[in-house]
Design a protein around this motif. Structure first.
Motif, PDB file in Angstrom:
ATOM      1  N   SER A  56       0.987  -1.219   0.197  1.00 30.11           N
ATOM      2  CA  SER A  56       0.134  -0.151   0.084  1.00 30.11           C
ATOM      3  C   SER A  56       1.233   1.256   0.295  1.00 30.11           C
ATOM      4  N   SER A  57       1.880   0.911   0.277  1.00 27.90           N
ATOM      5  CA  SER A  57       3.099   2.296   0.708  1.00 27.90           C
ATOM      6  C   SER A  57       4.567   2.283   0.691  1.00 27.90           C
ATOM      7  N   ARG A  58       5.085   3.073   0.222  1.00 22.33           N
ATOM      8  CA  ARG A  58       7.358   2.922   0.638  1.00 22.33           C
ATOM      9  C   ARG A  58       7.400   2.427   1.564  1.00 22.33           C
ATOM     10  N   THR A  59       6.505   2.038   1.949  1.00 17.61           N
ATOM     11  CA  THR A  59       7.065   1.118   3.678  1.00 17.61           C
ATOM     12  C   THR A  59       6.555   0.352   4.130  1.00 17.61           C
ATOM     13  N   ALA A  60       5.013  -0.298   3.884  1.00 16.79           N
ATOM     14  CA  ALA A  60       4.909  -1.720   3.311  1.00 16.79           C
ATOM     15  C   ALA A  60       6.016  -2.552   2.720  1.00 16.79           C
ATOM     16  N   LEU A  61       6.441  -2.036   1.543  1.00 17.47           N
ATOM     17  CA  LEU A  61       7.456  -2.597   0.579  1.00 17.47           C
ATOM     18  C   LEU A  61       9.521  -2.346   1.656  1.00 17.47           C
ATOM     19  N   LEU A  62       9.580  -1.311   2.078  1.00 16.06           N
ATOM     20  CA  LEU A  62      10.366  -1.445   3.054  1.00 16.06           C
ATOM     21  C   LEU A  62      10.383  -2.472   3.949  1.00 16.06           C
ATOM     22  N   ASP A  63       9.134  -2.885   5.156  1.00 15.26           N
ATOM     23  CA  ASP A  63       8.451  -3.058   5.900  1.00 15.26           C
ATOM     24  C   ASP A  63       8.753  -4.614   5.253  1.00 15.26           C
ATOM     25  N   ALA A  64       8.886  -5.006   4.290  1.00 14.12           N
ATOM     26  CA  ALA A  64       8.281  -6.489   3.669  1.00 14.12           C
ATOM     27  C   ALA A  64      10.022  -6.417   3.170  1.00 14.12           C
ATOM     28  N   LEU A  65      10.600  -6.327   2.891  1.00 15.64           N
ATOM     29  CA  LEU A  65      12.183  -6.463   2.680  1.00 15.64           C
ATOM     30  C   LEU A  65      13.012  -6.497   3.575  1.00 15.64           C
ATOM     31  N   ALA A  66      12.597  -5.961   4.835  1.00 15.33           N
ATOM     32  CA  ALA A  66      13.202  -5.954   6.100  1.00 15.33           C
ATOM     33  C   ALA A  66      13.257  -6.784   7.271  1.00 15.33           C
ATOM     34  N   ALA A  67      11.458  -7.543   6.432  1.00 14.88           N
ATOM     35  CA  ALA A  67      10.645  -9.074   7.431  1.00 14.88           C
ATOM     36  C   ALA A  67      11.289  -9.891   6.764  1.00 14.88           C
ATOM     37  N   GLN A  68      11.873 -10.049   5.101  1.00 15.33           N
ATOM     38  CA  GLN A  68      12.159 -10.649   4.427  1.00 15.33           C
ATOM     39  C   GLN A  68      13.666 -11.350   4.612  1.00 15.33           C
ATOM     40  N   LEU A  69      14.687 -10.121   4.901  1.00 16.50           N
ATOM     41  CA  LEU A  69      16.140 -10.178   5.595  1.00 16.50           C
ATOM     42  C   LEU A  69      15.967 -10.469   6.465  1.00 16.50           C
ATOM     43  N   ALA A  70      14.717 -10.612   7.702  1.00 23.08           N
ATOM     44  CA  ALA A  70      14.387 -11.106   9.394  1.00 23.08           C
ATOM     45  C   ALA A  70      14.651 -12.561   9.204  1.00 23.08           C
ATOM     46  N   ALA A  71      13.675 -12.650   7.832  1.00 23.21           N
ATOM     47  CA  ALA A  71      13.613 -13.950   8.478  1.00 23.21           C
ATOM     48  C   ALA A  71      15.098 -15.166   7.779  1.00 23.21           C
ATOM     49  N   ARG A  72      15.597 -14.401   6.680  1.00 20.67           N
ATOM     50  CA  ARG A  72      17.005 -14.783   6.151  1.00 20.67           C
ATOM     51  C   ARG A  72      18.004 -14.930   7.244  1.00 20.67           C
ATOM     52  N   TYR A  73      17.732 -14.122   8.242  1.00 18.78           N
ATOM     53  CA  TYR A  73      19.008 -14.077   9.491  1.00 18.78           C
ATOM     54  C   TYR A  73      18.682 -14.950  10.403  1.00 18.78           C
ATOM     55  N   VAL A  74      16.556 -15.192  10.922  1.00 12.00           N
ATOM     56  CA  VAL A  74      17.112 -16.513  11.517  1.00 12.00           C
ATOM     57  C   VAL A  74      17.225 -17.775  10.996  1.00 12.00           C
ATOM     58  N   GLN A  75      16.884 -18.058   9.538  1.00 15.55           N
ATOM     59  CA  GLN A  75      17.466 -18.997   9.013  1.00 15.55           C
ATOM     60  C   GLN A  75      18.661 -19.011   9.143  1.00 15.55           C
ATOM     61  N   GLY A  76      19.425 -18.514   8.960  1.00 13.52           N
ATOM     62  CA  GLY A  76      20.872 -18.200   9.247  1.00 13.52           C
ATOM     63  C   GLY A  76      21.488 -19.264  10.331  1.00 13.52           C
ATOM     64  N   LEU A  77      20.242 -18.787  11.407  1.00 13.08           N
ATOM     65  CA  LEU A  77      20.908 -18.715  12.597  1.00 13.08           C
ATOM     66  C   LEU A  77      20.544 -20.612  13.340  1.00 13.08           C
ATOM     67  N   ALA A  78      19.567 -20.827  12.280  1.00 13.19           N
ATOM     68  CA  ALA A  78      19.086 -22.179  12.350  1.00 13.19           C
ATOM     69  C   ALA A  78      20.078 -23.194  11.892  1.00 13.19           C
ATOM     70  N   ASP A  79      20.427 -22.547  10.523  1.00 19.12           N
ATOM     71  CA  ASP A  79      21.506 -24.025   9.657  1.00 19.12           C
ATOM     72  C   ASP A  79      22.752 -23.881  10.398  1.00 19.12           C
TER      73      ASP A  79
END
Length: 192
Positions: A56-79
């Motif tokens: 809905s906004s640029r902020t929502a897009l940036l939030d989605a990018l941050a969430a995607q990266l956070a999920a990758r960090y969490v997966q990195g911790l698990a891996d």
């Protein structure tokens, strides 16, 4: 049965569009942090309306990018098996994953929202394990995590030809080795 197939197809199409938008946003924003949603839509090969339907906004897009990266960090911790592997080895593996992400996602790593409480808790558990194993002497694992994160950004900002990076290693391995050795020594350990 055809009625059940249609929603799945729309959902799959929406997921593909979202993935294309996020990938395009990452690429475009890495070179122009102020790029418009229209420019991102063009790079994704989608209509601007499609981007606005997903975000809905640029902020929502940036939030989605941050969430995607956070999920990758969490997966990195698990891996890296930070809760079960020998702690120094886990720290090195996790750090290699982080630098791989930082290199591949140059814009998103600037988003502080990607360092979520879950990521911080995982790092804190790792620093408790490092302390308990005698790899560091620092009593406060939170301090260890803060030193690690501060130095992570500094090591990431080093030019590839920096003389402080270990020679003869690929970029990710050299940066990970420098960071882990520096953090362990700074916190009263002996390094790798």
């Amino acid at each position: 049965m055809d009625e059940d197939a249609a929603p799945r197809r729309v959902r799959a199409d929406a997921e593909r569009s979202t993935a294309r938008i996020l990938e395009a946003a990452e690429n475009v924003l890495a070179t122009d942090e102020s790029a418009s949603l229209e420019r991102i839509a063009d790079a994704a090969g989608l209509a601007r309306a499609t981007v606005h339907r997903r975000f809905s906004s640029r902020t929502a897009l940036l939030d989605a990018l941050a969430a995607q990266l956070a999920a990758r960090y969490v997966q990195g911790l698990a891996d890296a098996h930070t809760d079960t592997a020998p702690p120094v080895a886990a720290m090195l593996r996790m750090t290699e994953t982080v630098f791989t992400l930082k290199i591949a996602h140059r814009f998103a790593v600037q988003l502080s929202a990607s360092v979520t409480p879950e990521v911080l808790e995982g790092l804190d558990r790792l620093f408790v394990r490092l302390r308990d194993a005698g790899a560091i002497a620092a009593a406060d694992p939170t301090w260890g995590r803060r030193v690690y994160l501060a130095l992570l950004h500094e090591v990431n900002d080093l030019p590839a030809d920096s003389p402080v990076l270990p020679a003869g290693r690929d970029e990710v391995a050299a940066r990970a080795e420098l960071l882990v050795t520096t953090v362990l020594r700074a916190l009263g350990g002996t390094g790798i």
